[in-house]
Design an enzyme around this catalytic site. Structure first.
Site, PDB file in Angstrom:
ATOM      1  CG  HIS A  19     -44.051   1.928 -86.427  1.00 24.46           C
ATOM      2  ND1 HIS A  19     -42.922   1.170 -86.679  1.00 24.46           N
ATOM      3  CD2 HIS A  19     -43.622   3.110 -85.925  1.00 24.46           C
ATOM      4  CE1 HIS A  19     -41.851   1.860 -86.335  1.00 24.46           C
ATOM      5  NE2 HIS A  19     -42.235   3.044 -85.894  1.00 24.46           N
ATOM      6  CG  ASP A  46     -39.567   3.807 -88.641  1.00 27.03           C
ATOM      7  OD1 ASP A  46     -38.629   3.365 -89.345  1.00 27.03           O
ATOM      8  OD2 ASP A  46     -39.413   4.143 -87.458  1.00 27.03           O
ATOM      9  CG  ASN A  72     -35.398   3.615 -87.137  1.00 29.02           C
ATOM     10  OD1 ASN A  72     -36.316   4.386 -87.397  1.00 29.02           O
ATOM     11  ND2 ASN A  72     -35.378   2.878 -86.030  1.00 29.02           N
ATOM     12  CG  HIS A  73     -38.605   0.183 -87.428  1.00 30.43           C
ATOM     13  ND1 HIS A  73     -38.901  -0.884 -86.608  1.00 30.43           N
ATOM     14  CD2 HIS A  73     -38.418   1.243 -86.594  1.00 30.43           C
ATOM     15  CE1 HIS A  73     -38.913  -0.490 -85.348  1.00 30.43           C
ATOM     16  NE2 HIS A  73     -38.622   0.798 -85.316  1.00 30.43           N
ATOM     17  CG  HIS A 178     -36.468   8.423 -85.451  1.00 31.25           C
ATOM     18  ND1 HIS A 178     -36.398   7.047 -85.517  1.00 31.25           N
ATOM     19  CD2 HIS A 178     -35.397   8.813 -84.718  1.00 31.25           C
ATOM     20  CE1 HIS A 178     -35.326   6.629 -84.860  1.00 31.25           C
ATOM     21  NE2 HIS A 178     -34.705   7.680 -84.367  1.00 31.25           N
TER      22      HIS A 178
END
Length: 226
Positions: A19, A46, A72-73, A178
């Site tokens: 992230h 991610d 998912n990002h 996640h």
């Protein structure tokens, strides 16, 4: 899915959701004397959003020593840059606002190049064992990974929400991210590494041999070979 044979010349490491926390990753790698010419780093995905250096983390996907899976990002970013509108709004709400400061065409090109190196799953041979890698949720049987619903691989949380410690069959261990947890957690032979680096400042990095140490018993091997 992509398969990686054993790395006889170096070590293999697994890292939780980045992230955008590029500096935390570099500090963690320096702490283990990571040698990019012989060591490998496997990422649960991610790479982007929420943290300060999303572009730099996305570019890691192109490094020859870095092997990630799609999160998912990354999927949200792909939809946002392709469709705009509601998809862009959803991405921005979930940490994608950094993209508004980037030249759009350059970002599309970088994301496209990165996605070609971010499959939905990988499997890695290490210490005579086999480790699976997906972003969120593996199937109950690793042999079904090719047919597994992509939404489950990117977004699933059934196992962690139910505290399901049933080992995944057909694999020695599986590494996922996640779901943000206070500390790395293992359920059966599934290892959860997302410790919320962007908020907590704690980025989990673990060597393959350490990860496998808790899966030495036949039960811990998820029924591989049955």
């Amino acid at each position: 899915m992509r398969h990686h044979p054993a790395n006889p010349d170096g070590r293999d490491f697994f890292v939780g959701d980045l992230h955008g926390e590029y500096d935390l990753l570099m500090e963690a790698l320096a702490g283990v004397d990571f040698a990019p010419e012989r060591d490998r780093l496997f990422s649960v995905g991610d790479l982007i959003d929420r943290g300060p250096r999303s572009r730099d983390c996305l570019a890691l996907a192109l490094a020859p020593w870095f092997f990630g899976v799609r999160g998912n990002h990354e999927a949200m970013a792909q939809a946002a840059l392709a469709e705009g509108g509601d998809a862009m709004a959803l991405w921005v709400i979930n940490g994608g606002g950094w993209a508004c400061r980037e030249p759009r065409q350059e970002l599309r090109g970088l994301l496209s190049s990165a996605l070609r190196r971010l499959p939905y799953a990988r499997e890695i041979e290490a210490a005579g064992r086999l480790i699976g890698l997906v972003h969120a949720e593996p199937p109950d049987d690793w042999g079904e990974i090719g047919d597994c619903d992509r939404h489950t691989l990117l977004w699933g949380r059934r196992r962690i929400r139910q505290g399901d410690a049933t080992p995944v069959r057909g694999i020695d261990a599986v590494v996922v991210g996640h779901t943000i947890l206070e500390a790395p957690t293992t359920l059966g032979n599934v290892h959860y590494l997302d410790t919320g680096a962007f908020a907590s400042g704690r980025l989990t990095l673990v060597e393959a041999t350490e990860l496998l140490a808790g899966n030495d018993s036949p039960a811990g091997r998820g029924g591989r070979g049955e």
